[in-house]
Design an enzyme around this catalytic site. Structure first.
Site, PDB file in Angstrom:
ATOM      1  N   HIS A 130     142.021 -23.981  13.761  1.00 46.11           N
ATOM      2  CA  HIS A 130     142.363 -23.942  15.187  1.00 46.11           C
ATOM      3  C   HIS A 130     141.781 -25.186  15.866  1.00 46.11           C
ATOM      4  CE1 HIS A 130     143.550 -22.047  18.960  1.00 46.11           C
ATOM      5  NE2 HIS A 130     142.408 -22.490  19.456  1.00 46.11           N
ATOM      6  N   ASP A 166     142.925 -15.503  17.808  1.00 42.48           N
ATOM      7  CA  ASP A 166     141.905 -16.510  17.514  1.00 42.48           C
ATOM      8  C   ASP A 166     140.515 -16.014  17.867  1.00 42.48           C
ATOM      9  OD1 ASP A 166     144.130 -18.050  16.940  1.00 42.48           O
ATOM     10  OD2 ASP A 166     144.153 -18.992  18.910  1.00 42.48           O
ATOM     11  N   CYS A 661     129.216 -83.848  24.667  1.00 40.80           N
ATOM     12  CA  CYS A 661     127.975 -83.069  24.645  1.00 40.80           C
ATOM     13  C   CYS A 661     126.923 -83.652  23.714  1.00 40.80           C
ATOM     14  CB  CYS A 661     128.268 -81.621  24.266  1.00 40.80           C
ATOM     15  SG  CYS A 661     129.212 -81.450  22.739  1.00 40.80           S
TER      16      CYS A 661
END
Length: 856
Positions: A130, A166, A661
């Protein structure tokens, strides 16, 4: 899939003490669907004997997947249309069942009413799956109600079947988190299906071992909700946005939450909460009962709760059953029908055959044949997508593509548009690159396209950044292409290791590592090499399997936008590469702060790098790599090849107008060659042609932008004021544009501003050092908080290696300069940052390592 439980179950009178242990059992499987098929297959692999499979009758001439699998294994299959009549079990059905002698009934998915005589018949009773944490959400449609109620936890239960609804004793439960945008499908596919199968197998294992518990269900917290049906799925607008969102996602895909609007019934799918508080612009859609009209926008239909908060719906199903993107709601249907080529007609017939195989009950597949009205189910959508992938060179459709083109004619038109690459009007959606080999091909294809467009890219780069065309073509673009080709080779070679863990006891362990993508990465690139810096980071990021957002510098966005266009042409999936131009204070800051971004790769100033690092720490401790400022020393000894040192010394400073850089921020010249070096450099500088960067004869182009030009002028003024000797240049060129003269300073002392700070421009800073004073010049060279690059010129190999060992920088050049390569790691020390671009090391910046340990 909407529900996965039996509606009426029987109760076993047996207690755990009466269950005898066994190695295997005779099992009857009662159920259906892919879930039932997978449980069936796993139990057979465990060694159990499946004595019979009881499933539903064929639908439209098609057997259920569980039946097909069992028939293939020659297991008896029964397809009873019903098990009882007027509340009483059918004797012939019960008799056929009992004749099999099952010791346990396993009900993985059962939509039929199973009589008590069957439930109680086996020695070990019956167990059922379930999809909720019982006793919460008893009954059918449990997954739907988990989402509708906004539960934060979901999961499944395997319980002993009883005669209630259930309510039987619990055997085992497993839970998971319910995510804010989960749907029935996502929750089922992510957890309830795979872990549910494992749970059913584990439950049977516990029964065979005599260890299966029976835990009575409490009535505390128990809930029951009926099955969700279309007539009950109408949206109640008088509630908060989150509740409306939960209702829509809880009914997605079946039965579909709906409302009345625009004179028809509209069903909504694909809901997400919009929590940014910004109301987008678009066309209004009046919805009766809603607190305010919806808004059709580029991202979907924006809806409002009674609390003023928003949700967004991605897809809308019209009353005639056709599903469309919500963003297209007010657009007229596409009027043009593609005329197929001969090759495309062959493809259409191949797909027609696939439809025929999936829909065997349809006599002939025509243009008007509707996939779902002809009996197709969700499992058939998956099958059709796999057929297309197999027949159409790996083309991957989404489930929604099938839902939005349900007739064969529409499906073929959609398919051919995708094969032609003409579906570009659809909204961008996150779609991760699939296999590693696929990724490799996409990245190689991107490199090929960049090469095909290299002249265009170089022209854009020259216009945007001021780089001279010849340099842009060779370096900015050329190295970008090389970078993607290099990292394409890594796509299918990222692997972990197997590690002996000798100290762990018992010493029966297997430990291995996996390298996984970080996730969403933010790439923030500078304005000096717009395309190359983008490529250095993006190529490694993609090769590692990430998605990314690129923020180009505000003043140089053009090549990034062209790059985005090429990624689409290369077939890189939508949403993988995103370009977001804008200011650093807005866009860059948002990327640093955003909780979904897991990595920032930044190249820029040390000041901004510190700010980004702080933001990354405060937001979500995201990974960060920083390539920051530099003041790279270049030491030139008297025993060097002087002509080469002069040539490379000039390149170390004036390359790319000094906007570099790793530019040599300070040259240290041994006394005995100082004057000769300076004289020759001045002579060579005077020969440089300054001018239009698109002129192939130009050596020196304009600085990137006006603010930077002003900074260079002020920098030189400070140098003169402090007593450095301005030998050449130092001012703006007298012509339109941001041109600055190549500049040379000598007699620079260590305390001066120009000796300590980076200019990031074409300014050569020269200092002397006494002949033979190796350690003294090294101490001066290292007396900076920067450590990006460095260089040494000498023909004495011992001296060269000694100096390279002592220089505190991420890169050391010996008898050369600016020689970077895609295979060589690049990155700085100290306040020049950390992390690497290029080479294998760059991949680690975009990967995370997971350690997995087994005990056996």
């Amino acid at each position: 899939m909407t529900h996965t439980c039996c509606l009426i179950l029987g109760k076993s009178p047996r207690s755990p003490s009466l269950l005898r242990a066994a190695t295997t059992m005779r099992i009857a499987i009662i159920g259906q669907s892919l879930f039932g098929q997978e449980v069936y297959s796993r139990l057979r692999k465990e060694g159990h004997q499946v004595v019979g499979v009881f499933t539903i009758p064929d639908k439209d001439g098609k057997a259920d997947p569980l039946a097909l699998e069992a028939e293939k294994d020659h297991v008896p299959v029964f397809k009873f249309p019903r098990w009882r009549l007027k509340g009483k079990a059918l004797p012939e059905v019960v008799e056929q069942y009992k004749s099999l002698g099952a010791q346990l009934n396993v009900l993985p998915f059962c939509s039929q009413f199973i009589p008590m005589e069957v439930i109680n018949a086996p020695e070990h009773g019956s167990i059922i799956y379930h999809p909720s944490l019982l006793p919460r959400h008893r009954g059918a449609s449990a997954i739907n109600w988990t989402l509708i109620h906004g539960d934060k936890k979901g999961g499944f239960t395997v319980f002993w079947a009883d005669d209630g609804l259930d309510t039987g004793d619990i055997l085992l439960q497993k839970e998971c988190d319910v995510l804010p945008d989960d749907t029935v499908s996502s929750l089922y596919n992510r957890f309830l299906f795979p872990e549910g199968v494992n749970g059913m197998v584990e439950a049977v294992r516990l029964i065979t071992e005599g260890k299966a518990p029976r835990i009575p269900q409490t009535e505390e917290g128990a809930t029951y909700e009926g099955i969700q049906k279309k007539e009950n799925a109408k949206i109640n607008w008088d509630q908060p946005a989150e509740a409306i969102h939960n209702w829509i996602r809880g009914n997605d895909k079946v039965p579909g939450a709906w409302t009345e609007a625009n004179g028809q019934m509209l069903t909504f799918f694909g809901s997400t909460l919009n929590d940014n508080g910004l109301v987008p612009e678009g066309d209004t859609l009046d919805i009766p009962g809603a607190s305010q009209p919806g808004i059709i926008t580029k991202v979907g239909l924006v809806l409002f709760g009674n609390d003023g908060k928003m949700l967004v719906v991605k897809n809308i199903q019209l009353e005639d059953g056709k599903m469309i993107p919500a963003c297209h709601f007010f657009k007229s249907a596409e009027s043009t029908t593609l005329e197929l080529t001969e090759e495309e007609l062959v493809t259409a017939e191949t797909i027609r055959d696939a439809w025929q195989r999936i829909l065997p009950n349809v006599a002939e597949i025509e243009s008007s044949t509707d996939f779902f009205k002809s009996g197709a189910a969700s499992v058939d959508v998956v099958r059709l997508i796999e057929e297309v992938k197999l027949q159409c060179n790996g083309l991957e459709l989404e489930n929604e593509d099938v839902y939005m083109a349900t007739t064969f004619g529409d499906f073929i038109q959609m398919l051919i548009r995708k094969l032609r690459g003409e579906d570009g009007e659809e909204e961008q959606a996150i779609d991760y690159v699939g296999s590693k080999s696929c990724l490799l091909q996409k990245v190689i294809g991107l490199a090929d396209l960049m090469e095909e467009h290299q002249e265009e890219l170089a022209t854009i780069e020259a216009i945007d950044s001021g780089a001279v065309y010849t340099l842009a073509l060779k370096t900015h673009v050329g190295m970008s292409i090389q970078t993607f080709r290099y990292f394409a080779g890594w796509c299918d070679k990222i692997q972990g290791t197997t590690i002996p863990i000798n100290q762990a006891r018992p010493n029966r362990n297997l430990t291995f590592t996996k390298k996984e993508p970080v996730g969403v990465c933010g790439i923030v690139i500078p304005w000096n090499y717009p395309l190359m810096m983008l490529s250095w980071k993006t190529a490694a990021c993609l090769a590692a399997g990430n998605t990314l957002v690129i923020k180009p510098a505000q003043v140089t966005p053009l090549t990034a936008l062209k790059f985005a266009e090429l990624t689409v042409k290369a077939g890189i999936p939508k949403g993988v590469v995103n370009v977001l131009p804008g200011s650093g204070s807005l866009v860059g800051q948002r990327l640093s702060d955003h909780p979904d971004v897991r990595k920032i790769g930044f190249t820029g100033s040390t000041e901004i790098g510190k700010h980004i690092m702080k933001s990354c720490a405060l937001s979500n401790v995201k990974k960060v790599s920083l390539e920051l400022g530099g003041k790279s020393p270049l030491i030139i000894f008297a025993d060097c090849d002087l002509s080469k040192a002069i040539q490379m010394g000039m390149s170390s400073v004036f390359f790319n107008k000094g906007e570099n850089c790793i530019a040599a921020g300070r040259l240290f010249l041994e006394n005995s060659i100082h004057d000769q070096f300076v004289q020759k450099v001045v002579e060579e500088v005077k020969k440089l042609k300054i001018g239009d960067p698109l002129d192939r004869a130009t050596n020196h182009g304009p600085q990137n932008h006006h603010a930077h030009l002003q900074k260079l002028i002020e920098y030189c003024q400070k140098g003169v004021k402090e007593g450095a000797t301005l030998v050449y240049g130092g001012k703006q060129v007298s012509r339109p544009g941001f041109f600055f003269e190549p500049t040379i300073f000598t007699n620079v002392e260590d305390h001066m501003f120009v000796a300590q700070e980076e200019s990031f421009g074409p300014i050569m800073i020269i200092s002397r050092f006494p002949d033979g004073d190796i350690d003294g010049v090294l101490q001066r060279a290292n007396a900076t908080e920067f450590g990006l690059a460095s260089g040494v010129f000498t023909q004495n190999i011992n001296k060269a290696l000694y100096v390279s060992d002592k220089l505190q920088a991420g890169t050391v050049f010996i008898n050369t300069y600016n020689k970077t390569d895609v295979a060589a790691p690049f990155g700085g020390f100290k306040q020049s940052g950390f992390g690497k671009d290029l080479g294998e090391a760059a991949l680690n910046e975009y990967l995370k390592i997971k350690t997995v340990t087994f005990e056996y």
